[in-house]
Design an enzyme around this catalytic site. Structure first.
Site, PDB file in Angstrom:
ATOM      1  N   GLU A   1      -9.846  -1.820   5.185  1.00  0.00           N
ATOM      2  CA  GLU A   1     -10.485  -1.576   6.472  1.00  0.00           C
ATOM      3  C   GLU A   1     -11.704  -2.488   6.663  1.00  0.00           C
ATOM      4  O   GLU A   1     -12.170  -3.114   5.703  1.00  0.00           O
ATOM      5  CB  GLU A   1     -10.920  -0.103   6.532  1.00  0.00           C
ATOM      6  CG  GLU A   1      -9.770   0.899   6.433  1.00  0.00           C
ATOM      7  CD  GLU A   1      -9.004   1.083   7.757  1.00  0.00           C
ATOM      8  OE1 GLU A   1      -8.999   0.159   8.602  1.00  0.00           O
ATOM      9  OE2 GLU A   1      -8.413   2.161   7.939  1.00  0.00           O
TER      10      GLU A   1
ATOM     11  N   ASN B   1      -7.737  -2.758  14.239  1.00  0.00           N
ATOM     12  CA  ASN B   1      -9.121  -3.091  13.868  1.00  0.00           C
ATOM     13  C   ASN B   1      -9.152  -4.263  12.891  1.00  0.00           C
ATOM     14  O   ASN B   1     -10.147  -4.517  12.242  1.00  0.00           O
ATOM     15  CB  ASN B   1      -9.827  -1.869  13.259  1.00  0.00           C
ATOM     16  CG  ASN B   1      -9.144  -1.369  11.993  1.00  0.00           C
ATOM     17  OD1 ASN B   1      -8.142  -1.951  11.544  1.00  0.00           O
ATOM     18  ND2 ASN B   1      -9.674  -0.305  11.409  1.00  0.00           N
TER      19      ASN B   1
ATOM     20  N   ASP C   1       0.813  -1.218   0.000  1.00  0.00           N
ATOM     21  CA  ASP C   1       0.000   0.000   0.000  1.00  0.00           C
ATOM     22  C   ASP C   1       0.846   1.267   0.000  1.00  0.00           C
ATOM     23  O   ASP C   1       2.064   1.223   0.186  1.00  0.00           O
ATOM     24  CB  ASP C   1      -0.974  -0.001   1.192  1.00  0.00           C
ATOM     25  CG  ASP C   1      -0.323  -0.431   2.511  1.00  0.00           C
ATOM     26  OD1 ASP C   1       0.920  -0.461   2.586  1.00  0.00           O
ATOM     27  OD2 ASP C   1      -1.058  -0.723   3.461  1.00  0.00           O
TER      28      ASP C   1
ATOM     29  N   HIS D   1      -7.350  -4.605  10.139  1.00  0.00           N
ATOM     30  CA  HIS D   1      -7.129  -4.328   8.711  1.00  0.00           C
ATOM     31  C   HIS D   1      -5.852  -4.987   8.194  1.00  0.00           C
ATOM     32  O   HIS D   1      -4.880  -5.160   8.923  1.00  0.00           O
ATOM     33  CB  HIS D   1      -7.197  -2.833   8.384  1.00  0.00           C
ATOM     34  CG  HIS D   1      -6.053  -1.988   8.803  1.00  0.00           C
ATOM     35  ND1 HIS D   1      -6.235  -0.759   9.399  1.00  0.00           N
ATOM     36  CD2 HIS D   1      -4.714  -2.143   8.691  1.00  0.00           C
ATOM     37  CE1 HIS D   1      -5.054  -0.221   9.637  1.00  0.00           C
ATOM     38  NE2 HIS D   1      -4.114  -1.036   9.219  1.00  0.00           N
TER      39      HIS D   1
END
Ligand code: GLP
Length: 246
Positions: free
Chosen positions: A150, A143, A75, A145
């Site tokens: 996400e 979380n 990313d 990800h």
């Protein structure tokens, strides 16, 4: 050491991040020994830094040859110049590539400038063309990800421009940026589908109590879009190295 297997995901608990970084860096070195032109998918964040340090030390000491290796990163933030101090291109150059004999032309990080949608499409095409990555290194967000996919992301998604959640923006601000307004709100992220389809083997590292909930969701063994980490249950060759409880 303690291990647990959930579907095809092997979870290995080790006492310290140092031990884990050692074992994971050896996985990479062994892949290159077996295949000079190995291809890897690589991650940024704080978790892989120990692995990258070990790879640099190994290269200096044992002369492991990276000249034929290809890498694709997961990313990149949209809108940051590759020279920006928080860009993932700069991170990868400084933490790894500059210290190996890798051919920079064979290192790929998405381009978050210009037309990000178009760049994401081109990036996806290059990954699909290369296919069969020998090893994919993943970190995980608190979380759950993966890369910047996400919660709520489809498990068959391709590389695209994605919004970051408030929680990710906050975490990345606290860790890396001086001002919350400087944290980009979007990124280009390899899709979960792209990662699962193109990786022969996946190794995830998760350190610290903030990652415990994500690990628990994986251990629960149920695929849910609310926890992108659970997409790993769909793959047939995954190891997760963690110092969390398992
Ligand atoms: C970032 C990256 C992820 C990384 C995650 C965890 O948001 N895009 O690829 O896995 O954060 O980072 P860390 O290893 O610093 O906890």
């Amino acid at each position: 050491m303690k291990t647990k297997t959930i579907k095809n995901v092997k979870i290995i608990k080790m006492a310290t991040p140092e031990e884990i970084s050692k074992v994971v860096s050896e996985l990479f070195v062994n892949k290159i020994k077996a295949k000079k032109d190995a291809a890897f998918i690589l991650a940024t964040g704080s978790s892989p830094v120990g692995v990258y340090n070990n790879l640099i030390k190994d290269h200096q000491k044992n002369k492991t040859d990276w000249s034929k290796v290809t890498t694709f990163n997961l990313d990149e933030y949209v809108g940051l110049e590759p020279t920006h101090k928080q860009s993932y291109r700069k991170f990868m150059n400084e933490e790894l590539f500059d210290k190996l004999n890798i051919n920079k032309a064979n290192t790929h990080v998405p381009n978050g400038l210009g037309n990000p949608e178009e760049n994401a499409k081109t990036y996806e095409e290059s990954i699909v063309k290369r296919e069969n990555f020998d090893l994919c290194l993943l970190g995980v967000g608190i979380n759950g990800h993966i890369a910047f996919n996400e919660p709520g992301t489809e498990f068959d998604g391709q590389t695209s421009v994605v919004p970051l959640t408030e929680s990710t923006i906050q975490v990345n601000y606290e860790k890396y940026f001086d001002n919350i307004d400087e944290v980009p709100k979007t990124a280009i992220s390899m899709g979960i589908g792209t990662i699962l389809k193109n990786s022969q083997e996946i190794v995830m590292i998760a350190f610290g109590s903030s990652k415990q909930e994500a690990i628990n969701k994986l251990i629960a063994g149920k695929e849910t879009k609310d926890w992108p980490i659970t997409a790993l249950l769909k793959h047939n060759n995954v190891s997760i190295y963690t110092d969390c409880e398992i």
